[in-house]
Design a protein around this motif. Structure first.
Motif, PDB file in Angstrom:
ATOM      1  N   ALA A   1     111.508  47.852 120.327  1.00 28.32           N
ATOM      2  CA  ALA A   1     112.827  46.768 119.631  1.00 28.32           C
ATOM      3  C   ALA A   1     113.099  45.773 120.632  1.00 28.32           C
ATOM      4  CB  ALA A   1     113.343  48.244 119.138  1.00 28.32           C
ATOM      5  N   VAL A   2     112.668  45.547 121.574  1.00 28.49           N
ATOM      6  CA  VAL A   2     113.744  44.779 122.423  1.00 28.49           C
ATOM      7  C   VAL A   2     111.897  43.482 121.772  1.00 28.49           C
ATOM      8  CG1 VAL A   2     114.380  46.137 123.794  1.00 28.49           C
ATOM      9  CG2 VAL A   2     112.094  45.696 124.753  1.00 28.49           C
ATOM     10  N   LEU A   3     112.430  42.327 122.882  1.00 23.07           N
ATOM     11  CA  LEU A   3     112.106  41.059 123.063  1.00 23.07           C
ATOM     12  C   LEU A   3     111.616  41.141 124.105  1.00 23.07           C
ATOM     13  CD1 LEU A   3     110.917  37.940 121.564  1.00 23.07           C
ATOM     14  CD2 LEU A   3     113.022  37.178 122.528  1.00 23.07           C
ATOM     15  N   ASP A   4     109.989  41.246 124.392  1.00 21.57           N
ATOM     16  CA  ASP A   4     110.211  40.999 125.934  1.00 21.57           C
ATOM     17  C   ASP A   4     109.645  40.423 126.781  1.00 21.57           C
ATOM     18  OD1 ASP A   4     108.296  43.719 125.033  1.00 21.57           O
ATOM     19  OD2 ASP A   4     107.343  43.510 123.896  1.00 21.57           O
ATOM     20  N   LYS A   5     109.861  39.017 126.127  1.00 24.92           N
ATOM     21  CA  LYS A   5     109.634  38.113 127.930  1.00 24.92           C
ATOM     22  C   LYS A   5     109.891  36.724 126.848  1.00 24.92           C
ATOM     23  CE  LYS A   5     106.666  39.868 130.806  1.00 24.92           C
ATOM     24  NZ  LYS A   5     107.103  39.557 132.330  1.00 24.92           N
ATOM     25  N   VAL A   6     110.606  36.085 127.703  1.00 30.05           N
ATOM     26  CA  VAL A   6     110.869  34.783 127.507  1.00 30.05           C
ATOM     27  C   VAL A   6     110.591  33.701 127.921  1.00 30.05           C
ATOM     28  CG1 VAL A   6     113.586  33.162 126.969  1.00 30.05           C
ATOM     29  CG2 VAL A   6     113.281  35.599 126.162  1.00 30.05           C
ATOM     30  N   TYR A   7     110.067  32.174 128.105  1.00 30.61           N
ATOM     31  CA  TYR A   7     109.676  32.040 128.867  1.00 30.61           C
ATOM     32  C   TYR A   7     110.225  30.258 129.223  1.00 30.61           C
ATOM     33  CZ  TYR A   7     105.867  35.341 129.299  1.00 30.61           C
ATOM     34  OH  TYR A   7     104.855  36.472 129.333  1.00 30.61           O
TER      35      TYR A   7
ATOM     36  N   LYS B   1     108.519  34.473 107.104  1.00 29.83           N
ATOM     37  CA  LYS B   1     108.038  34.717 108.247  1.00 29.83           C
ATOM     38  C   LYS B   1     107.511  34.280 109.446  1.00 29.83           C
ATOM     39  CE  LYS B   1     109.375  39.506 106.956  1.00 29.83           C
ATOM     40  NZ  LYS B   1     110.566  39.897 108.238  1.00 29.83           N
ATOM     41  N   VAL B   2     106.589  33.169 108.971  1.00 35.57           N
ATOM     42  CA  VAL B   2     105.610  32.605 109.571  1.00 35.57           C
ATOM     43  C   VAL B   2     106.390  30.771 109.420  1.00 35.57           C
ATOM     44  CG1 VAL B   2     103.542  31.498 110.045  1.00 35.57           C
ATOM     45  CG2 VAL B   2     103.665  33.929 109.436  1.00 35.57           C
ATOM     46  N   ALA B   3     107.074  30.142 108.605  1.00 35.32           N
ATOM     47  CA  ALA B   3     107.446  29.667 108.201  1.00 35.32           C
ATOM     48  C   ALA B   3     107.726  28.309 109.548  1.00 35.32           C
ATOM     49  CB  ALA B   3     108.028  29.225 106.997  1.00 35.32           C
ATOM     50  N   PRO B   4     108.814  29.207 110.332  1.00 36.05           N
ATOM     51  CA  PRO B   4     110.042  28.687 111.286  1.00 36.05           C
ATOM     52  C   PRO B   4     108.937  28.518 112.297  1.00 36.05           C
ATOM     53  CG  PRO B   4     110.618  31.306 110.750  1.00 36.05           C
ATOM     54  CD  PRO B   4     109.265  31.215 109.734  1.00 36.05           C
ATOM     55  N   PHE B   5     107.811  28.626 112.933  1.00 35.81           N
ATOM     56  CA  PHE B   5     107.414  28.635 113.994  1.00 35.81           C
ATOM     57  C   PHE B   5     106.139  27.183 113.200  1.00 35.81           C
ATOM     58  CE2 PHE B   5     108.214  32.327 113.882  1.00 35.81           C
ATOM     59  CZ  PHE B   5     109.218  33.150 114.581  1.00 35.81           C
ATOM     60  N   ALA B   6     105.773  27.000 112.462  1.00 31.02           N
ATOM     61  CA  ALA B   6     104.926  25.663 111.786  1.00 31.02           C
ATOM     62  C   ALA B   6     104.522  24.509 112.939  1.00 31.02           C
ATOM     63  CB  ALA B   6     105.300  25.474 110.450  1.00 31.02           C
ATOM     64  N   GLU B   7     105.936  24.901 113.358  1.00 33.13           N
ATOM     65  CA  GLU B   7     105.010  23.117 115.012  1.00 33.13           C
ATOM     66  C   GLU B   7     104.519  24.412 115.378  1.00 33.13           C
ATOM     67  OE1 GLU B   7     108.917  21.905 116.631  1.00 33.13           O
ATOM     68  OE2 GLU B   7     109.620  22.329 114.598  1.00 33.13           O
TER      69      GLU B   7
ATOM     70  N   SER C   1     114.629  35.990 118.243  1.00 33.08           N
ATOM     71  CA  SER C   1     114.965  36.595 117.368  1.00 33.08           C
ATOM     72  C   SER C   1     113.586  36.764 116.030  1.00 33.08           C
ATOM     73  CB  SER C   1     116.221  37.137 115.868  1.00 33.08           C
ATOM     74  OG  SER C   1     116.621  37.469 115.627  1.00 33.08           O
ATOM     75  N   GLN C   2     113.421  35.804 115.433  1.00 29.74           N
ATOM     76  CA  GLN C   2     112.632  36.014 114.224  1.00 29.74           C
ATOM     77  C   GLN C   2     111.857  35.826 114.972  1.00 29.74           C
ATOM     78  OE1 GLN C   2     113.107  31.903 111.514  1.00 29.74           O
ATOM     79  NE2 GLN C   2     114.815  31.429 112.887  1.00 29.74           N
ATOM     80  N   PHE C   3     110.974  35.606 116.511  1.00 27.86           N
ATOM     81  CA  PHE C   3     109.382  35.900 116.347  1.00 27.86           C
ATOM     82  C   PHE C   3     109.190  37.755 116.787  1.00 27.86           C
ATOM     83  CE2 PHE C   3     105.948  35.969 120.222  1.00 27.86           C
ATOM     84  CZ  PHE C   3     104.849  35.310 119.199  1.00 27.86           C
ATOM     85  N   LYS C   4     110.591  37.685 116.851  1.00 27.74           N
ATOM     86  CA  LYS C   4     109.706  39.674 117.599  1.00 27.74           C
ATOM     87  C   LYS C   4     109.929  39.877 115.697  1.00 27.74           C
ATOM     88  CE  LYS C   4     111.023  43.519 119.113  1.00 27.74           C
ATOM     89  NZ  LYS C   4     109.668  44.230 119.127  1.00 27.74           N
ATOM     90  N   ASP C   5     110.654  39.859 114.824  1.00 27.75           N
ATOM     91  CA  ASP C   5     110.543  40.162 113.185  1.00 27.75           C
ATOM     92  C   ASP C   5     109.582  40.018 113.054  1.00 27.75           C
ATOM     93  OD1 ASP C   5     111.595  41.186 110.779  1.00 27.75           O
ATOM     94  OD2 ASP C   5     111.547  39.558 109.873  1.00 27.75           O
TER      95      ASP C   5
ATOM     96  N   ALA D   1     103.862  28.122 127.575  1.00 28.27           N
ATOM     97  CA  ALA D   1     104.379  29.139 126.067  1.00 28.27           C
ATOM     98  C   ALA D   1     105.502  29.643 126.701  1.00 28.27           C
ATOM     99  CB  ALA D   1     103.738  30.583 127.560  1.00 28.27           C
ATOM    100  N   LEU D   2     106.486  29.661 125.251  1.00 29.12           N
ATOM    101  CA  LEU D   2     107.850  30.297 125.067  1.00 29.12           C
ATOM    102  C   LEU D   2     108.441  31.355 124.803  1.00 29.12           C
ATOM    103  CD1 LEU D   2     107.745  27.398 122.368  1.00 29.12           C
ATOM    104  CD2 LEU D   2     108.322  27.553 124.648  1.00 29.12           C
ATOM    105  N   ILE D   3     107.535  32.223 124.710  1.00 29.47           N
ATOM    106  CA  ILE D   3     107.863  33.853 123.785  1.00 29.47           C
ATOM    107  C   ILE D   3     106.968  34.870 123.776  1.00 29.47           C
ATOM    108  CG2 ILE D   3     109.523  34.876 122.325  1.00 29.47           C
ATOM    109  CD1 ILE D   3     110.684  32.591 121.117  1.00 29.47           C
ATOM    110  N   GLU D   4     106.686  35.888 124.153  1.00 30.84           N
ATOM    111  CA  GLU D   4     105.802  36.754 124.224  1.00 30.84           C
ATOM    112  C   GLU D   4     105.982  38.562 123.734  1.00 30.84           C
ATOM    113  OE1 GLU D   4     101.397  37.866 126.650  1.00 30.84           O
ATOM    114  OE2 GLU D   4     103.610  37.311 127.740  1.00 30.84           O
ATOM    115  N   ASP D   5     105.876  38.934 122.755  1.00 30.57           N
ATOM    116  CA  ASP D   5     106.273  40.356 121.922  1.00 30.57           C
ATOM    117  C   ASP D   5     104.655  40.837 122.158  1.00 30.57           C
ATOM    118  OD1 ASP D   5     108.987  41.253 121.403  1.00 30.57           O
ATOM    119  OD2 ASP D   5     108.141  41.010 119.582  1.00 30.57           O
TER     120      ASP D   5
END
Length: 132
Positions: A106-112, A69-75, A32-36, A97-101
């Protein structure tokens, strides 16, 4: 006999939990945060005051202007690709790969993360088909 059954069940539980190290609840929150984030990067490309030449430049601008917006993805590794005036983002854990968007919809495109593939950290979405 009870001990044997316990050992078999324990091995099955450990085997199943080891096959996917990503907790679905945590990953859906991260998705959800990645979509944002992808929508923010896409907006920076389309409506930003400064022209960007690459997806990485757009991500860097968002990192400076909206670091939360970027902080949750630091690792993780974030790849960004410009496809015309659209941004496609890919979240990876090293080379997986984990998530692609694409940030244009308005939708999250790919969940890996549910089926992990080594050496899969490559953008595969075509925004021209998704962003109509």
């Amino acid at each position: 006999m009870k001990h044997l059954l316990f050992i078999i069940v324990s091995m099955l539980i450990v085997g199943c939990s080891a096959s996917n190290p990503y907790n679905d609840e945590k990953m859906y929150d991260l998705a959800s945060q990645f979509k944002d984030l992808s929508q923010t990067v896409d907006g920076a490309i389309k409506f930003g005051e400064v022209t960007v030449e690459t997806g990485q430049q757009a991500l860097e601008r968002v990192s400076v202007e909206q670091p939360d917006k970027v902080a949750p993805f630091a690792e993780y590794v974030i790849k960004v690709e410009l496809q015309g005036d659209n941004a496609v983002l890919l979240l990876c854990d090293d080379n997986i790969a984990l998530i692609e968007d694409a940030g244009c919809n308005a939708v999250l495109d790919k969940v890996y993360w549910q089926v992990l593939n080594p050496n899969s950290c490559v953008i595969t979405l075509d925004s021209h088909q998704l962003c109509k």
